[in-house]
Design an enzyme around this catalytic site. Structure first.
Site, PDB file in Angstrom:
ATOM      1  CG  PHE A  52      -2.326  -0.701   1.099  1.00 54.91           C
ATOM      2  CD1 PHE A  52      -3.171  -0.538   0.281  1.00 54.91           C
ATOM      3  CD2 PHE A  52      -2.214  -1.956   1.631  1.00 54.91           C
ATOM      4  CE1 PHE A  52      -4.237  -1.526   0.030  1.00 54.91           C
ATOM      5  CE2 PHE A  52      -3.205  -3.125   1.677  1.00 54.91           C
ATOM      6  CZ  PHE A  52      -4.192  -2.701   0.899  1.00 54.91           C
ATOM      7  CD  GLU A  53       2.703   3.360   3.415  1.00 53.71           C
ATOM      8  OE1 GLU A  53       3.125   4.280   2.998  1.00 53.71           O
ATOM      9  OE2 GLU A  53       1.765   3.010   4.236  1.00 53.71           O
TER      10      GLU A  53
END
Length: 258
Positions: free
Chosen positions: A14-15
């Site tokens: 997700f980063e």
């Protein structure tokens, strides 16, 4: 407890990864690199590898691992712990500590705690699909089964002690402080390729200091030492990473027992 590779992979997914330093907003004071690592240690034209990016992420995540450990009052599974660290890393430790999710979990109401994940899908009062997706994956991981619970405070799994590098530190000084060797620290920290290249603020694995030790005598074997001290060979090897073969210990060698 420590976050597992599965937990790190969830956060990474997700980063987003950037191997070149950048400024998301031109007016930002510092640059960002890797999986969202931001700070004065990032130089304007810095380029890193994917491995270095993960090492930076692990350093950044460690504060949240510590924060979740301190906030929990109940036993959790590894999957639950990983989900909680990902959640805290995203929303912040303050929000995590004051959340109903943590309150329910510490009261033993695990199902209610799990049901709280989807509520954290907004930023600035607006629902974002990225947050919806992240909460769904964290919730799924939290609810997924593992062989057994990991008991807090009584687990037989080893949590490697951590040390944050300070100004003036070098690996030799850190090794001396923790009653170990540079070679052992390098084995505990495979990301450190050059013992002369550590940075202020970096979190490194160390061995516990001040613990019980045993000096190997003639006739000793690792199995005998383990039995005499009511522990296991695997536990001794985890405490002494320089021992790569349990049949190869030498008289006079100091072995950590705790």
């Amino acid at each position: 407890m420590q976050i597992s590779q599965a937990g790190i992979n969830l956060i990474k997914s997700f980063e987003g990864l950037q191997l070149k330093a950048y400024k998301a907003v031109p007016t930002e004071k510092h640059y960002t690199i890797g999986y969202g690592h931001y700070g004065s240690d990032v130089s304007p034209r810095q380029v890193i590898t994917a491995k270095q990016a993960e090492d930076m992420l692990r350093d950044d995540v460690q504060a949240f691992v510590d924060g979740v450990n301190k906030a929990l009052k109940v036993s959790v599974t590894q999957n639950q712990f990983d989900a909680l660290v990902s959640f805290a890393y995203n929303v912040g430790l303050g929000a995590f500590r004051s959340s109903s999710l943590l309150e329910y979990l510490n009261e033993g109401r695990t199902a209610l705690a799990a049901a709280e994940f989807p509520r954290w899908n907004k930023s600035g009062g607006k629902v974002y699909q990225g947050l919806v997706n992240r909460r769904a994956q964290e919730q799924a991981l939290f609810n997924s089964g593992t062989p057994k619970n990991v008991s807090r405070g009584t687990s037989s799994s080893k949590v490697t002690p951590k040390y944050k590098v300070k100004s003036g530190d070098n690996l030799t000084k850190i090794a001396k402080k923790h009653n170990t060797t540079v070679a052992t620290l390098l084995k505990l920290n495979p990301s450190i390729k050059d013992p002369n290249m550590i940075r202020v603020g970096q979190t490194i694995n160390v061995t516990g200091s001040g613990g019980k030790t045993h000096k190997v005598k003639s006739g000793d074997t690792l199995s005998k030492i383990a039995v005499d001290n009511k522990t296991t060979v695997s536990r001794l090897m985890s405490l002494n990473p320089e021992i790569t073969n349990p049949n190869h210990i030498k008289v006079g060698q100091t072995i950590r027992l705790s």
